[in-house]
Each structure stands twice: as C-alpha cells, then as structure tokens.
Design a protein around this motif. Structure first.
Motif, PDB file in Angstrom:
ATOM      1  N   LEU A 239       0.813  -1.213   0.000  1.00 42.02           N
ATOM      2  CA  LEU A 239       0.000   0.000   0.000  1.00 42.02           C
ATOM      3  C   LEU A 239       0.846   1.263   0.000  1.00 42.02           C
ATOM      4  O   LEU A 239       0.354   2.333  -0.339  1.00 42.02           O
ATOM      5  N   ARG A 240       2.112   1.124   0.367  1.00 43.98           N
ATOM      6  CA  ARG A 240       3.020   2.275   0.370  1.00 43.98           C
ATOM      7  C   ARG A 240       4.227   1.972  -0.521  1.00 43.98           C
ATOM      8  O   ARG A 240       4.585   0.812  -0.714  1.00 43.98           O
ATOM      9  N   PRO A 241       4.851   2.999  -1.069  1.00 38.03           N
ATOM     10  CA  PRO A 241       6.025   2.776  -1.915  1.00 38.03           C
ATOM     11  C   PRO A 241       7.128   2.019  -1.171  1.00 38.03           C
ATOM     12  O   PRO A 241       7.345   2.222   0.022  1.00 38.03           O
ATOM     13  N   VAL A 242       7.804   1.141  -1.901  1.00 35.92           N
ATOM     14  CA  VAL A 242       8.962   0.429  -1.368  1.00 35.92           C
ATOM     15  C   VAL A 242      10.190   1.234  -1.780  1.00 35.92           C
ATOM     16  O   VAL A 242      10.389   1.510  -2.968  1.00 35.92           O
ATOM     17  N   LYS A 243      11.024   1.601  -0.808  1.00 38.51           N
ATOM     18  CA  LYS A 243      12.150   2.488  -1.090  1.00 38.51           C
ATOM     19  C   LYS A 243      13.475   1.796  -0.825  1.00 38.51           C
ATOM     20  O   LYS A 243      13.623   1.068   0.154  1.00 38.51           O
ATOM     21  N   GLY A 244      14.441   2.038  -1.717  1.00 46.05           N
ATOM     22  CA  GLY A 244      15.778   1.466  -1.571  1.00 46.05           C
ATOM     23  C   GLY A 244      15.958   0.240  -2.433  1.00 46.05           C
ATOM     24  O   GLY A 244      15.066  -0.605  -2.535  1.00 46.05           O
ATOM     25  N   SER A 245      17.120   0.144  -3.076  1.00 46.00           N
ATOM     26  CA  SER A 245      17.356  -0.943  -4.033  1.00 46.00           C
ATOM     27  C   SER A 245      17.271  -2.324  -3.388  1.00 46.00           C
ATOM     28  O   SER A 245      16.700  -3.258  -3.970  1.00 46.00           O
ATOM     29  N   GLU A 246      17.815  -2.481  -2.197  1.00 42.73           N
ATOM     30  CA  GLU A 246      17.813  -3.802  -1.564  1.00 42.73           C
ATOM     31  C   GLU A 246      16.408  -4.235  -1.168  1.00 42.73           C
ATOM     32  O   GLU A 246      16.025  -5.394  -1.371  1.00 42.73           O
ATOM     33  N   ARG A 247      15.621  -3.316  -0.626  1.00 39.04           N
ATOM     34  CA  ARG A 247      14.255  -3.656  -0.233  1.00 39.04           C
ATOM     35  C   ARG A 247      13.410  -3.996  -1.453  1.00 39.04           C
ATOM     36  O   ARG A 247      12.583  -4.913  -1.415  1.00 39.04           O
ATOM     37  N   ILE A 248      13.604  -3.255  -2.538  1.00 39.67           N
ATOM     38  CA  ILE A 248      12.851  -3.548  -3.758  1.00 39.67           C
ATOM     39  C   ILE A 248      13.221  -4.925  -4.289  1.00 39.67           C
ATOM     40  O   ILE A 248      12.350  -5.727  -4.659  1.00 39.67           O
ATOM     41  N   ALA A 249      14.521  -5.217  -4.340  1.00 38.32           N
ATOM     42  CA  ALA A 249      14.978  -6.517  -4.841  1.00 38.32           C
ATOM     43  C   ALA A 249      14.411  -7.654  -3.996  1.00 38.32           C
ATOM     44  O   ALA A 249      13.939  -8.673  -4.532  1.00 38.32           O
ATOM     45  N   GLN A 250      14.433  -7.498  -2.684  1.00 36.77           N
ATOM     46  CA  GLN A 250      13.890  -8.530  -1.802  1.00 36.77           C
ATOM     47  C   GLN A 250      12.394  -8.721  -2.029  1.00 36.77           C
ATOM     48  O   GLN A 250      11.894  -9.856  -2.032  1.00 36.77           O
ATOM     49  N   TYR A 251      11.685  -7.615  -2.229  1.00 34.01           N
ATOM     50  CA  TYR A 251      10.241  -7.707  -2.470  1.00 34.01           C
ATOM     51  C   TYR A 251       9.952  -8.427  -3.777  1.00 34.01           C
ATOM     52  O   TYR A 251       9.041  -9.259  -3.865  1.00 34.01           O
ATOM     53  N   LEU A 252      10.729  -8.115  -4.817  1.00 35.17           N
ATOM     54  CA  LEU A 252      10.527  -8.766  -6.118  1.00 35.17           C
ATOM     55  C   LEU A 252      10.767 -10.273  -6.025  1.00 35.17           C
ATOM     56  O   LEU A 252      10.022 -11.064  -6.628  1.00 35.17           O
ATOM     57  N   ILE A 253      11.782 -10.679  -5.294  1.00 36.19           N
ATOM     58  CA  ILE A 253      12.038 -12.104  -5.116  1.00 36.19           C
ATOM     59  C   ILE A 253      10.893 -12.752  -4.339  1.00 36.19           C
ATOM     60  O   ILE A 253      10.462 -13.870  -4.646  1.00 36.19           O
ATOM     61  N   HIS A 254      10.365 -12.045  -3.358  1.00 33.67           N
ATOM     62  CA  HIS A 254       9.219 -12.550  -2.594  1.00 33.67           C
ATOM     63  C   HIS A 254       8.024 -12.782  -3.526  1.00 33.67           C
ATOM     64  O   HIS A 254       7.333 -13.809  -3.424  1.00 33.67           O
ATOM     65  N   ILE A 255       7.796 -11.849  -4.431  1.00 38.45           N
ATOM     66  CA  ILE A 255       6.686 -11.992  -5.388  1.00 38.45           C
ATOM     67  C   ILE A 255       6.911 -13.205  -6.283  1.00 38.45           C
ATOM     68  O   ILE A 255       5.994 -13.992  -6.551  1.00 38.45           O
ATOM     69  N   ALA A 256       8.144 -13.376  -6.757  1.00 38.03           N
ATOM     70  CA  ALA A 256       8.448 -14.510  -7.637  1.00 38.03           C
ATOM     71  C   ALA A 256       8.236 -15.830  -6.905  1.00 38.03           C
ATOM     72  O   ALA A 256       7.713 -16.798  -7.478  1.00 38.03           O
ATOM     73  N   ASP A 257       8.633 -15.890  -5.633  1.00 37.80           N
ATOM     74  CA  ASP A 257       8.450 -17.114  -4.848  1.00 37.80           C
ATOM     75  C   ASP A 257       6.974 -17.379  -4.573  1.00 37.80           C
ATOM     76  O   ASP A 257       6.520 -18.528  -4.546  1.00 37.80           O
ATOM     77  N   LYS A 258       6.239 -16.299  -4.371  1.00 38.59           N
ATOM     78  CA  LYS A 258       4.825 -16.413  -4.009  1.00 38.59           C
ATOM     79  C   LYS A 258       3.945 -16.757  -5.206  1.00 38.59           C
ATOM     80  O   LYS A 258       2.846 -17.308  -5.041  1.00 38.59           O
TER      81      LYS A 258
END
Length: 317
Positions: A239-258
């Motif tokens: 619901l809120r922007p994800v900020k920072g390269s590492e946090r974005i990368a981790q979130y994208l991997i979470h989406i791929a796993d999910k």
C-alpha cells in the motif's frame, strides 16, 4: 448513448465530418488531462452527448465545431479532475495513471496481426513524451487548473486566450498556471538515456528477476530507487512505496516465490520499454520504469485489474 459514428445520425448534419474527425484529438487531450483511459472516454462521450443534445439551429450557429468540442471537453475534464481528487483520498493504496499498450503490439484480441477496432479508445492515443509514465505522475502533483493550462498550451499549442475560456480565468492567469506547471516538471524530471539503452536495462532487470538474483537486481536499481504499486484494493499489493534498491529486490524475489509460473514479457508501456507480468496467460501487472544514469530510479507497477483492460483485452502472449 449513440456516438457520431453509430447509426441514428443523419449524414447530412452540419459539420458531421469535422465532428467525427475530432474524436481522436479529444481523446488524446482527455487522457493527458485525466491519466485514465476510461475517464477520458467518458469525458469525450459526454462532450458528444452535449453536441447532439443541441438543436440543428444551435449547431449551425457554432462557427468552429472543433473549438466548441475542445472547450466543452476541457471543462468536463477540469470538473472531473476536481472530483477525482476527492475520490483518490478514499482510494486504497497509491493511485497510478492508467498504462497504455503500444498499438503495434496489440490488436483488439488478436496478438500479432489484424487491426484494432475503430472504437478502441487506447488506439486513439498518440504515444509521445507527454504520455510516458514519469510525465503523467508529475502531472498528478499539479492543481487541476495548472494541468489543464499546461497540457492545452504547452502540449497541444492552444493560445492562452482559448485556454482562458476553458479554465475560467484570464489569459495572464493561465500563463502563470502553465509557468508553475513547467517549474514542477523541471524539478521532477531527470535526463533519460536512448530507448535502446532503456530497453537493454529493462531486459537485464527481467532476466535478473526471473533468475531471482538479488545482487543483479540491486546493481540495476538506483540505491534510492522507489517502487510504487497500484492495486486499488482489488488485488493484494503493497500500500506504500517500497524504497531502496535492496528492499525492492527482496520484495521482487518474494513476489516470484509467491507466484510460481509468473511470466515476464517485454512490452512498450506508454511509449517506453516496460514489462507485463502474466499469470496463467492473463496480464496481472504492467510495470513502467524511470531510468536515469544507467539505473532504474522508479518502478510503477499497476495491478488494479480495472486499469489493465486494454492489456487483458489485447490477448497478448
């Protein structure tokens, strides 16, 4: 309602050819003013409804039907922008402008061939710098009057005297509105590299995401990058922007796993290289990028299914 191109309108009506020919231009203006294809089409439909609600005598008294249509459409959009601000206060999560496909990549349900139906609003939008996602996002920060004055004058080259009739202010006031809008744009915009360079970076991003390579993803992102997602409360997302390269990368991997089986396709989004994520053949996310200095600075991920209709109807595969 019936439109000028539908049966039921006498072809001997005054200015009919000019009236019908204005639809593409009006849709282009309305989309840039509203950031929503569906709202733009509603505004254009309402404009034509008002024209056809007039008597033949009233229509004949109008010296320039095109100018009349533009004035009416502009005023309708101005009103819609005001009400949209109220609606977006109750919107779930971030609101992102509606992404558009490139007309060369989709053909009304026939991927790779054929022609789009003439009544497809998305096919009427001319894709240029004034519809790239970064530009549209900055427009969202403007007041309705600033946005209308700037788009009509700076993008479509209407003189301030005509803009003033639409905005309901003096030409001098409209000149000030457009100047203020330009300052907002200069403060927010950054130089972008060549299209080929952008496409290569998006391709590398896609491959790193598919490989779940966090290190590669972080290297492609600006350290202060931001990812904003728009689900509209209809699908799950941040619901809120994800900020920072590492946090974005981790979130994208979470989406791929999910979401196993997620397919990433390189597509043009609002005239710039982007990605479409499909699940079981259906587009579920359209991502636009802002790329500066060889790195991704912003990602806008539209997941609201109501904003993906031009993509889901296109049958891309």
């Amino acid at each position: 309602m019936s439109t000028p191109s539908e049966p039921g309108h006498d072809r001997s009506e005054p200015h009919l050819g000019a009236i019908v020919g204005e639809r593409r231009r009006l849709t282009n203006i309305a989309y840039r003013l509203l950031g929503s294809l569906s709202d733009a089409e509603d505004a254009v439909q309402e404009t034509y409804a008002r024209w056809y609600a007039m008597s033949r005598q009233q229509q004949e008294a109008i010296e320039s039907p095109g100018a009349w249509l533009t004035t009416v459409a502009g005023r309708i959009c101005l009103d819609m922008l005001g009400s949209a601000r109220v609606r977006r206060e109750a919107y779930v999560g971030a609101w992102i402008p509606e992404p558009l496909p490139d007309r060369t990549e989709w053909f009304n349900g026939r991927a790779g061939g054929g022609r789009a139906a003439p009544d497809d609003p998305a096919d009427r939008i001319t894709l240029d710098e004034s519809v790239n996602m970064a530009f549209l996002v900055v427009l969202e920060s403007m007041t309705p009057a600033e946005r209308v004055a700037f788009i009509l004058h700076d993008v479509f080259r209407y003189p301030f005297a005509e803009v003033a009739e639409i905005v309901g202010r003096t030409p001098a006031a409209c000149r000030q509105l457009a100047s203020s809008a330009r300052r907002r744009l200069r403060a927010a915009r950054t130089p972008m590299g060549p299209a080929a360079e952008q496409a290569g970076l998006v391709r590398n991003f896609k491959e790193a995401w598919e490989a779940k390579n966090i290190k590669a993803l972080v290297g492609l992102l600006d350290p202060d990058a931001t990812m904003t997602a728009d689900g509209g409360g209809l699908v799950g997302t941040v619901l809120r922007p994800v900020k920072g390269s590492e946090r974005i990368a981790q979130y994208l991997i979470h989406i791929a796993d999910k979401t196993p089986g997620l397919a990433l396709l390189e597509r043009m989004v609002n005239g710039r290289p982007g990605l479409v994520a499909q699940h079981t053949g259906t587009p579920v996310t359209v991502a636009a990028f802002d790329i500066t200095g060889g790195r991704i600075r912003c990602i806008w991920a539209v997941r609201n299914p109501e904003k993906l209709r031009p993509w889901t109807d296109s049958g891309q595969n």
